[in-house]
Design a protein around this motif. Sequence first.
Motif, PDB file in Angstrom:
ATOM      1  N   THR A 167       0.543  -0.961   0.263  1.00 34.06           N
ATOM      2  CA  THR A 167      -0.291  -0.303  -0.042  1.00 34.06           C
ATOM      3  C   THR A 167       0.466   1.196   0.287  1.00 34.06           C
ATOM      4  O   THR A 167       2.182   1.573   0.435  1.00 34.06           O
ATOM      5  CB  THR A 167      -1.398   0.270   1.145  1.00 34.06           C
ATOM      6  OG1 THR A 167      -0.314   0.043   2.135  1.00 34.06           O
ATOM      7  CG2 THR A 167      -2.178  -1.421   1.548  1.00 34.06           C
TER       8      THR A 167
ATOM      9  N   SER B 137      -6.280  -0.913   1.580  1.00 38.08           N
ATOM     10  CA  SER B 137      -6.783  -0.124   2.474  1.00 38.08           C
ATOM     11  C   SER B 137      -7.662   0.621   2.772  1.00 38.08           C
ATOM     12  O   SER B 137      -7.555   1.060   4.063  1.00 38.08           O
ATOM     13  CB  SER B 137      -6.223   1.478   1.631  1.00 38.08           C
ATOM     14  OG  SER B 137      -5.035   1.185   0.778  1.00 38.08           O
TER      15      SER B 137
ATOM     16  N   ASP C 264      -7.830   1.170   6.875  1.00 39.74           N
ATOM     17  CA  ASP C 264      -8.265   2.164   7.596  1.00 39.74           C
ATOM     18  C   ASP C 264     -10.063   2.327   8.311  1.00 39.74           C
ATOM     19  O   ASP C 264     -10.672   3.290   9.051  1.00 39.74           O
ATOM     20  CB  ASP C 264      -9.112   3.452   6.628  1.00 39.74           C
ATOM     21  CG  ASP C 264      -7.200   3.984   5.667  1.00 39.74           C
ATOM     22  OD1 ASP C 264      -6.692   3.405   6.666  1.00 39.74           O
ATOM     23  OD2 ASP C 264      -7.137   4.508   4.954  1.00 39.74           O
TER      24      ASP C 264
END
Length: 236
Positions: free
Chosen positions: A14, A179, A183
């Motif tokens: 990432t 991601s 998150d």
Amino acid sequence: IGQDGPVAPMELKTLDGRSVLVEGKVDRVDLMKKHGNTYFRVIDYKTGGNTFSLEEVLSGLNMQMMIYLFSLSQQGAERYGGPLVPAGVLYFPATPAVKGKTEAELKETLLRQFRMNGLLLDDPEVLRGMEPGGNGLFIPVKQMSGGDFKSDAAATLASLARMGALRRHIEKLLLNMASSLYDGRIAAFPLTTPKQLPCTHCDYPSVCRYREGMPCRTVPKRTEAELDELLADEEV
């Protein structure tokens, strides 16, 4: 395909440096060694009669076989020899309903029901290697009188450049998914197709509390030209 398997997993990073490893078990790999290359295809046995859809793959659904294909192309040379060239992916009907009265009718039924579908490399020599004669009995393309191959559905054949574009697109999708998970973005906003709602087979309805009728996303219907345009930026 895995850290402890015979083929190393696909590993992505990432933007913030976190690792993403994609593992899995391939049903079958077929090889054709020719002109110094090892062409390979991935076969997936399906009992439910699944049909390959490039639109779904580009939207982030049913990417399993394409991930296997690209993982093997990058990491499989030690196991299979190389250089490795991806020849395609195919769904194989594992338990078709066999019906027929006479021997000839039974044979015709079996040929029709065992016909595979998927995405194949647009290379006449590779396609003839999959089915000598090119009659389209087992793969979803048929050789015409002029020598060219014609598919019976849109987006069935792909050039090597298109295969590369698909790999880059799928890698971006995987990184976006990772991601989002890192998150904590896990909203109950499922992506659906005309054939199914993913929640039907999900074991966690008590967690997301999604119920039928709530907002969801749908896989867009694109023309072949629109699919070409979507992947054009990924081709190099």
